[in-house]
Motif scaffolding. Sequence first.
Motif, PDB file in Angstrom:
ATOM      1  N   MET A 169      17.821  60.352 127.879  1.00  0.00           N
ATOM      2  CA  MET A 169      17.795  60.589 126.186  1.00  0.00           C
ATOM      3  C   MET A 169      16.736  61.817 125.842  1.00  0.00           C
ATOM      4  SD  MET A 169      18.838  59.972 123.126  1.00  0.00           S
ATOM      5  CE  MET A 169      20.167  58.864 123.548  1.00  0.00           C
ATOM      6  N   ARG A 170      15.806  61.645 126.698  1.00  0.00           N
ATOM      7  CA  ARG A 170      14.651  62.677 126.185  1.00  0.00           C
ATOM      8  C   ARG A 170      15.354  64.063 126.636  1.00  0.00           C
ATOM      9  NH1 ARG A 170       8.991  63.641 127.255  1.00  0.00           N
ATOM     10  NH2 ARG A 170       9.557  65.249 125.750  1.00  0.00           N
ATOM     11  N   TRP A 171      15.878  64.184 127.865  1.00  0.00           N
ATOM     12  CA  TRP A 171      16.589  65.320 128.178  1.00  0.00           C
ATOM     13  C   TRP A 171      17.665  65.844 127.280  1.00  0.00           C
ATOM     14  CZ3 TRP A 171      21.531  67.000 129.541  1.00  0.00           C
ATOM     15  CH2 TRP A 171      21.603  67.808 130.412  1.00  0.00           C
ATOM     16  N   ILE A 172      18.460  65.000 126.793  1.00  0.00           N
ATOM     17  CA  ILE A 172      19.472  65.715 125.884  1.00  0.00           C
ATOM     18  C   ILE A 172      19.008  66.118 124.594  1.00  0.00           C
ATOM     19  CG2 ILE A 172      20.371  63.433 125.032  1.00  0.00           C
ATOM     20  CD1 ILE A 172      22.425  66.446 125.642  1.00  0.00           C
ATOM     21  N   ASP A 173      17.778  65.139 123.984  1.00  0.00           N
ATOM     22  CA  ASP A 173      17.316  65.408 122.727  1.00  0.00           C
ATOM     23  C   ASP A 173      16.563  66.621 122.509  1.00  0.00           C
ATOM     24  OD1 ASP A 173      16.222  64.314 120.169  1.00  0.00           O
ATOM     25  OD2 ASP A 173      14.312  64.799 121.065  1.00  0.00           O
ATOM     26  N   TYR A 174      16.201  67.419 123.658  1.00  0.00           N
ATOM     27  CA  TYR A 174      15.590  68.885 123.556  1.00  0.00           C
ATOM     28  C   TYR A 174      16.780  69.819 123.053  1.00  0.00           C
ATOM     29  CZ  TYR A 174      13.671  73.283 125.314  1.00  0.00           C
ATOM     30  OH  TYR A 174      13.152  74.586 125.428  1.00  0.00           O
ATOM     31  N   PHE A 175      17.848  69.503 123.217  1.00  0.00           N
ATOM     32  CA  PHE A 175      19.117  70.412 122.721  1.00  0.00           C
ATOM     33  C   PHE A 175      19.348  70.372 121.220  1.00  0.00           C
ATOM     34  CE2 PHE A 175      19.795  69.982 127.251  1.00  0.00           C
ATOM     35  CZ  PHE A 175      19.472  71.326 127.722  1.00  0.00           C
ATOM     36  N   TYR A 176      18.829  69.454 120.719  1.00  0.00           N
ATOM     37  CA  TYR A 176      18.969  69.089 119.215  1.00  0.00           C
ATOM     38  C   TYR A 176      17.866  69.606 118.448  1.00  0.00           C
ATOM     39  CZ  TYR A 176      22.645  66.140 120.171  1.00  0.00           C
ATOM     40  OH  TYR A 176      24.153  65.669 120.666  1.00  0.00           O
ATOM     41  N   SER A 177      16.885  70.666 119.154  1.00  0.00           N
ATOM     42  CA  SER A 177      15.943  71.525 118.509  1.00  0.00           C
ATOM     43  C   SER A 177      16.255  72.861 118.355  1.00  0.00           C
ATOM     44  CB  SER A 177      14.621  71.373 119.388  1.00  0.00           C
ATOM     45  OG  SER A 177      14.566  71.792 120.400  1.00  0.00           O
ATOM     46  N   ASP A 178      15.579  73.660 117.560  1.00  0.00           N
ATOM     47  CA  ASP A 178      16.072  75.164 117.800  1.00  0.00           C
ATOM     48  C   ASP A 178      15.705  75.832 118.975  1.00  0.00           C
ATOM     49  OD1 ASP A 178      17.151  75.199 115.127  1.00  0.00           O
ATOM     50  OD2 ASP A 178      15.371  75.713 114.010  1.00  0.00           O
ATOM     51  N   THR A 212      18.430  77.305 121.510  1.00  0.00           N
ATOM     52  CA  THR A 212      18.479  78.729 121.889  1.00  0.00           C
ATOM     53  C   THR A 212      18.519  78.916 123.269  1.00  0.00           C
ATOM     54  OG1 THR A 212      17.139  79.245 119.895  1.00  0.00           O
ATOM     55  CG2 THR A 212      17.003  80.913 121.682  1.00  0.00           C
ATOM     56  N   LEU A 213      17.848  78.065 124.089  1.00  0.00           N
ATOM     57  CA  LEU A 213      17.958  78.316 125.576  1.00  0.00           C
ATOM     58  C   LEU A 213      19.260  77.812 125.882  1.00  0.00           C
ATOM     59  CD1 LEU A 213      16.755  78.276 128.453  1.00  0.00           C
ATOM     60  CD2 LEU A 213      15.995  76.033 128.326  1.00  0.00           C
ATOM     61  N   LEU A 214      20.085  76.876 125.299  1.00  0.00           N
ATOM     62  CA  LEU A 214      21.310  76.664 125.809  1.00  0.00           C
ATOM     63  C   LEU A 214      22.346  77.852 125.360  1.00  0.00           C
ATOM     64  CD1 LEU A 214      23.180  73.075 125.544  1.00  0.00           C
ATOM     65  CD2 LEU A 214      24.114  75.180 124.559  1.00  0.00           C
ATOM     66  N   ARG A 215      22.155  78.307 124.288  1.00  0.00           N
ATOM     67  CA  ARG A 215      23.144  79.227 123.770  1.00  0.00           C
ATOM     68  C   ARG A 215      22.757  80.659 124.398  1.00  0.00           C
ATOM     69  NH1 ARG A 215      26.266  77.047 119.915  1.00  0.00           N
ATOM     70  NH2 ARG A 215      26.679  79.017 118.533  1.00  0.00           N
ATOM     71  N   PHE A 216      21.694  81.010 124.459  1.00  0.00           N
ATOM     72  CA  PHE A 216      21.299  82.351 124.604  1.00  0.00           C
ATOM     73  C   PHE A 216      20.638  82.926 126.136  1.00  0.00           C
ATOM     74  CE2 PHE A 216      21.631  82.215 120.041  1.00  0.00           C
ATOM     75  CZ  PHE A 216      22.227  83.403 119.871  1.00  0.00           C
ATOM     76  N   GLY A 217      19.998  81.595 126.702  1.00  0.00           N
ATOM     77  CA  GLY A 217      19.649  82.038 128.180  1.00  0.00           C
ATOM     78  C   GLY A 217      17.993  82.546 127.899  1.00  0.00           C
ATOM     79  N   ARG A 218      17.695  83.525 128.613  1.00  0.00           N
ATOM     80  CA  ARG A 218      16.233  83.734 128.921  1.00  0.00           C
ATOM     81  C   ARG A 218      15.979  84.836 127.859  1.00  0.00           C
ATOM     82  NH1 ARG A 218      17.853  83.370 134.678  1.00  0.00           N
ATOM     83  NH2 ARG A 218      17.267  81.508 135.336  1.00  0.00           N
ATOM     84  N   HIS A 227      24.548  69.811 121.225  1.00  0.00           N
ATOM     85  CA  HIS A 227      23.577  70.455 120.829  1.00  0.00           C
ATOM     86  C   HIS A 227      23.493  70.556 119.176  1.00  0.00           C
ATOM     87  CE1 HIS A 227      26.424  73.788 120.941  1.00  0.00           C
ATOM     88  NE2 HIS A 227      25.510  74.570 120.503  1.00  0.00           N
ATOM     89  N   LEU A 228      22.498  71.443 118.749  1.00  0.00           N
ATOM     90  CA  LEU A 228      22.549  71.684 117.290  1.00  0.00           C
ATOM     91  C   LEU A 228      22.854  73.093 117.350  1.00  0.00           C
ATOM     92  CD1 LEU A 228      21.565  71.313 114.148  1.00  0.00           C
ATOM     93  CD2 LEU A 228      19.200  71.993 115.230  1.00  0.00           C
ATOM     94  N   ILE A 229      23.881  73.229 116.218  1.00  0.00           N
ATOM     95  CA  ILE A 229      24.373  74.796 115.792  1.00  0.00           C
ATOM     96  C   ILE A 229      24.081  74.850 114.304  1.00  0.00           C
ATOM     97  CG2 ILE A 229      26.047  75.955 115.565  1.00  0.00           C
ATOM     98  CD1 ILE A 229      28.010  74.789 117.530  1.00  0.00           C
TER      99      ILE A 229
END
Length: 523
Positions: A367-376, A380-386, A423-425
Amino acid sequence: MFKHWGRYAISTMLVSTMVLSGCSSNSGTGKEGTSAAKSESVVNESGFPLTNEPIKLSMFTRIAPLNGPFKDMPVFQDYEKMSNVQVKFTEAPTDGFQEKKNLLFASNELPDAFYRSAITPLEATQFGSVGQLIPLEELIDKYAPNLKKLMDEYPEIRSAITTPEGHIYAIPGIVTLAAARTDKKWINQAWLKKLNLKEPETTDDLYQVLVAFRDQDPNGNGKKDEIPMTARTVLSVVNMMSGSFGLDQQLGYNINLENDKVKIWMGSEQNKELLMYLNKLYKEKLLDPELFSQKEAQYLAKQGSGNAGFFFDQTNNSFLTIADQYEGIAPPAGPNGDRLQAQASPVPRDFGAFAITSVNKYPEITMRWIDYFYSDEGSTLLRFGREGEHYEIKDGIPVYKEDFLKTDNQPKITPYAGGGAPHLISEKVASYINPPQVQEAQKKLDPYMPKVRYASPMFDEKTAQEVNILRNDIDKYYEEQSTKFIAGALSFDKWGEFQDTLKKMNLDKLEQLYQEAYDKMKK
């Protein structure tokens, strides 16, 4: 989003029967979903890493045609180092994905989690009630501060994912940006200009424009090779044109809400008019003949070819190199003056984007692992990379670097490409899918958007099974018959028989169940 009939089909009767009969190759867990295997690693309640001792998780996911392998994506490589969690993904292609997912549940050969797996409300209730998916509400309260904050800010999220018993078995992709909740209506404005045509305002205008695209050689090559109109599938074109015939898609189904009354419109005269219109387009070679058989990759390639006159998609990603050739238009007014943008998803747009199963030894860490992706930051990491390698910050917003975009590798580095990722859009992380061209296309739709978009209701276990059984038969029949009506294989003289068959399949009962669910939502 999900696009209700084909892409997110509900479970087959075979799966329902096998699950409910309790077939299992793993130890049972009971309704509370407490894993029989105890966690061997302790979760850190804040910060990184998520756990001091490295762990491994298995996840089943859908891979879109343009994606690269998940293990090569920067987000998962970098996040593994940050989190101390290594994820092994089992990837299934979009085509045939639902069948593979069904088989995992039916055989009870479960991964630790389902990622971008489009768990439907019916599946969540069904597989949660028998203990294959675990309840998440307490985990969210304690280990998911980002998700919990969004649920508090947008109450419709919680109501859309909570069962009548108070459980949450799957969490959605959350879209606070309106432009990311609609498929735009893209028309080849370069062809309009060349043929001295105006943007179509009505379905009759659209017909005339498509005829001109077919006959007047707008691409200038002397051949009749233009594709006047195309779409992902037969039922997606029904979905996208339905608003012009007064047909909405409320509660995640083919439903109009009139004075708080649920009306399933499959057998309505309005739907007959819609199918007759599409049949006319198909007969006159204005509607893509490959609509009945093409794969997702073929459809996306047609967008990028510049040889399509009119099509539908959320953003302009697939035709970026020729983006100036297209513009978004408003829904054309239908024969009765209807002009509705029926395709508009709710804030919890992608239901069932993530779920944790009963075999998972580390639900708190997961749950903590997936929650990170509901933050900006995580989104951003998920959608844009490095940063620096793939994107840079401009005016506080992440934007892909021009040299990176030229490589054509963008869809390969992120699981957001292809849709449905948990994730959050938000406006902050949507620069790529919401550039000015897409924003302008959304403005064309805004006046015709429904005031409220209700998500699919969460039924109790018994009702969910009843809805499941009814929809398995009704949806399959509707898809088959709609395809035949559009293709001309079934005469509209048979419409009365079609209506009678829907009644015999208890469409009225299904309507009643949705009415009862809607009434509870409104209380």
